[in-house]
Write a protein that holds these residues in place. Structure first.
Motif, mmCIF file in Angstrom:
data_model
loop_
_atom_site.group_PDB
_atom_site.id
_atom_site.type_symbol
_atom_site.label_atom_id
_atom_site.label_comp_id
_atom_site.label_asym_id
_atom_site.label_seq_id
_atom_site.Cartn_x
_atom_site.Cartn_y
_atom_site.Cartn_z
ATOM 1 N N LYS A 30 1.146 -0.931 0.300
ATOM 2 C CA LYS A 30 0.296 -0.067 -0.381
ATOM 3 C C LYS A 30 0.941 1.062 -0.318
ATOM 4 C CE LYS A 30 -3.927 -2.318 1.910
ATOM 5 N NZ LYS A 30 -5.257 -1.597 3.008
ATOM 6 N N MET A 88 -4.365 5.494 -5.888
ATOM 7 C CA MET A 88 -5.964 5.300 -5.277
ATOM 8 C C MET A 88 -6.180 6.797 -4.396
ATOM 9 S SD MET A 88 -6.140 1.421 -4.829
ATOM 10 C CE MET A 88 -7.730 1.891 -3.568
ATOM 11 N N GLY A 89 -5.199 7.270 -3.955
ATOM 12 C CA GLY A 89 -5.447 8.875 -3.520
ATOM 13 C C GLY A 89 -5.701 8.408 -1.985
ATOM 14 N N GLU A 90 -5.844 8.891 -1.226
ATOM 15 C CA GLU A 90 -6.419 9.459 0.653
ATOM 16 C C GLU A 90 -7.796 8.687 0.191
ATOM 17 O OE1 GLU A 90 -5.414 10.461 3.812
ATOM 18 O OE2 GLU A 90 -3.229 9.495 2.249
ATOM 19 N N ASP A 91 -8.015 8.010 1.170
ATOM 20 C CA ASP A 91 -9.399 7.469 1.558
ATOM 21 C C ASP A 91 -10.502 8.317 3.044
ATOM 22 O OD1 ASP A 91 -11.054 3.955 1.119
ATOM 23 O OD2 ASP A 91 -11.775 5.748 3.054
ATOM 24 N N PRO A 92 -11.573 8.836 2.490
ATOM 25 C CA PRO A 92 -11.865 9.417 4.137
ATOM 26 C C PRO A 92 -12.465 8.595 5.106
ATOM 27 C CG PRO A 92 -13.698 8.592 1.720
ATOM 28 C CD PRO A 92 -12.092 8.481 1.576
ATOM 29 N N GLY A 93 -12.395 7.517 4.751
ATOM 30 C CA GLY A 93 -12.541 6.033 6.160
ATOM 31 C C GLY A 93 -13.342 5.840 6.715
ATOM 32 N N LEU A 94 -14.292 5.111 7.314
ATOM 33 C CA LEU A 94 -15.015 4.532 7.960
ATOM 34 C C LEU A 94 -15.706 5.207 9.268
ATOM 35 C CD1 LEU A 94 -16.350 1.551 7.162
ATOM 36 C CD2 LEU A 94 -15.108 0.933 9.826
ATOM 37 N N GLN A 95 -16.607 5.156 8.572
ATOM 38 C CA GLN A 95 -17.913 5.870 9.905
ATOM 39 C C GLN A 95 -18.438 4.566 10.184
ATOM 40 O OE1 GLN A 95 -20.144 8.968 7.555
ATOM 41 N NE2 GLN A 95 -18.961 9.374 6.417
ATOM 42 N N LYS A 96 -18.748 5.108 12.065
ATOM 43 C CA LYS A 96 -18.769 3.240 12.501
ATOM 44 C C LYS A 96 -20.376 3.771 13.466
ATOM 45 C CE LYS A 96 -15.221 0.237 12.946
ATOM 46 N NZ LYS A 96 -14.357 -0.717 13.911
ATOM 47 N N ASP A 97 -21.652 3.418 13.267
ATOM 48 C CA ASP A 97 -22.509 3.419 14.350
ATOM 49 C C ASP A 97 -22.996 2.886 15.066
ATOM 50 O OD1 ASP A 97 -24.326 5.142 15.291
ATOM 51 O OD2 ASP A 97 -25.766 4.392 12.884
ATOM 52 N N VAL A 99 -21.418 1.112 18.680
ATOM 53 C CA VAL A 99 -20.582 0.536 19.351
ATOM 54 C C VAL A 99 -20.762 1.128 20.691
ATOM 55 C CG1 VAL A 99 -19.056 0.089 17.634
ATOM 56 C CG2 VAL A 99 -19.111 2.185 18.241
#
Lengths: 219, 219
Positions: A30, A88-97, A99
């Motif tokens: 990566k 692929m560029g930056e990833d905005p990331g995972l939003q969790k709900d 937990v």
DNA sequence: AGTTCCATGTCGCGG
DNA sequence: CCGCGACGTGGAACT
């Protein structure tokens, strides 16, 4: 990201020693430098990997990856079936709900879930063996330690029991009673609670969230 | 294995709800059907995934993956930058060395690590709730239950405590004292040990292995 | 199938 | 940086 599908053997020397005999695998590098070696099945996780940061040294048929802790990954390649690389560029990331933290936040706002005149004293109340999720005081001024889990299992009851042991040694707090709260609680965990005089409560996340939203709407 | 690199958004609805905004990612489908979505960095693990077994339903710009538990992964695709698929065959799997079992073997050979005249009675001594790693007898003929971990944490102390509870009900063994051994032990685990009258010992794997090699060399 | 326990756990937060 | 606890923990071994 760079991807190579090839025959390879892999040796890892670090926290343990591990070896992968020759086979066709996918090797992924990566952008941050982390390396992962995937087989075609068995698990969604890689067979072997090296986290960033690390340094990759490569020649024609061998890659050596070393990280600052001195862990080492050696990949010997045979036939290369396929290779590509692309940005692929930056990833905005995972939003969790949904937990545990969210649940704790919601319940901290609504201590009356656990009793008419229950009041929050502190979230993450410290004990010598770790913090209790919520420390409250009930209508009679009695201290209440509340452990919150998403899924209520025996481990959680043990954890709360340990906290209660310690809290009850503090003469300024004792007696402290316990409440075990979770979205769902296993029968065995309920039984253990009852055996130990701990009250268990199953809470509904969507209800709490709804109430939370209602409260928000008022303002 | 099938690989697609594409713009996509991902929604997971299962044990929690999670959402990935649009970005370029790698989607991997392995031969066993498991699906993983990788960003180009951040971690060697995927952002999102679905374990086998599951069913993948696909149309032009959407994949829906559902597993028997009812968890759902929905991938909406935009532009597809790259796609390929190829057979990789079975993987012989990872060979490991240096995990807990290894430590147990080494310590079973050197019970004197735990006391001058300590003698091994049995490895994996059975109790109704699972086997104790080592059962020994000390110089005074007192039974000693030893729990071995690579890293000593509270869970392990709880485990040993449960074993001791059971062993001490056996009149032929009682009283049984406990020793908690690990390469490193967390302060809170030490505290809990002391609180429960369990002796804790930090052991050095390399020393043990060295000694082991020395012993080997003698023969 | 359900339970227990290990893991190169990884990850994130708080001191 | 260490300590500690949660995690969609995952995965294997055993009942």
């Amino acid at each position: 990201m760079r991807i190579r599908i090839a025959e390879c053997t892999v040796r890892y020397e670090g926290r343990l020693n591990a070896y992968l005999p020759s086979a066709t695998r996918l090797v992924m590098v990566k952008a941050d430098g982390c390396v992962a070696i995937h087989a075609d099945g068995g698990a969604y996780k890689p067979l072997n990997w090296m986290n960033a940061p690390n340094t990759l040294t490569e020649d024609d048929h061998q890659w050596i990856v070393i990280n600052p802790k001195g862990e080492k990954l050696i990949i010997d390649f045979g036939e290369i079936h396929f290779e590509t690389a692309l940005e692929m560029g930056e990833d905005p990331g995972l939003q969790k709900d949904g937990v545990e933290l969210e649940l704790q936040r919601l319940l901290a706002e609504r201590p009356e879930t656990f009793g008419e005149r229950m009041e929050l004293v502190r979230r993450e109340f410290p004990t010598p063996i770790g913090p209790v999720d919520l420390l409250c005081r009930d209508g009679d001024g009695v201290s209440v330690a509340i452990e919150i889990k998403r899924r209520g299992e025996i481990d959680g009851v043990e954890q709360l029991t340990r906290y209660l042991d310690f809290l009850n040694r503090d003469t300024r707090l004792a007696p402290v009673r316990g409440i075990f709260a979770a979205q769902s609680i296993k029968p065995q965990a309920k039984l253990l609670c009852e055996d130990r005089g701990i009250v268990w409560v199953e809470v509904d996340y969507d209800d709490l969230k709804g109430t939370d939203s209602d409260v928000m709407k008022l303002f």
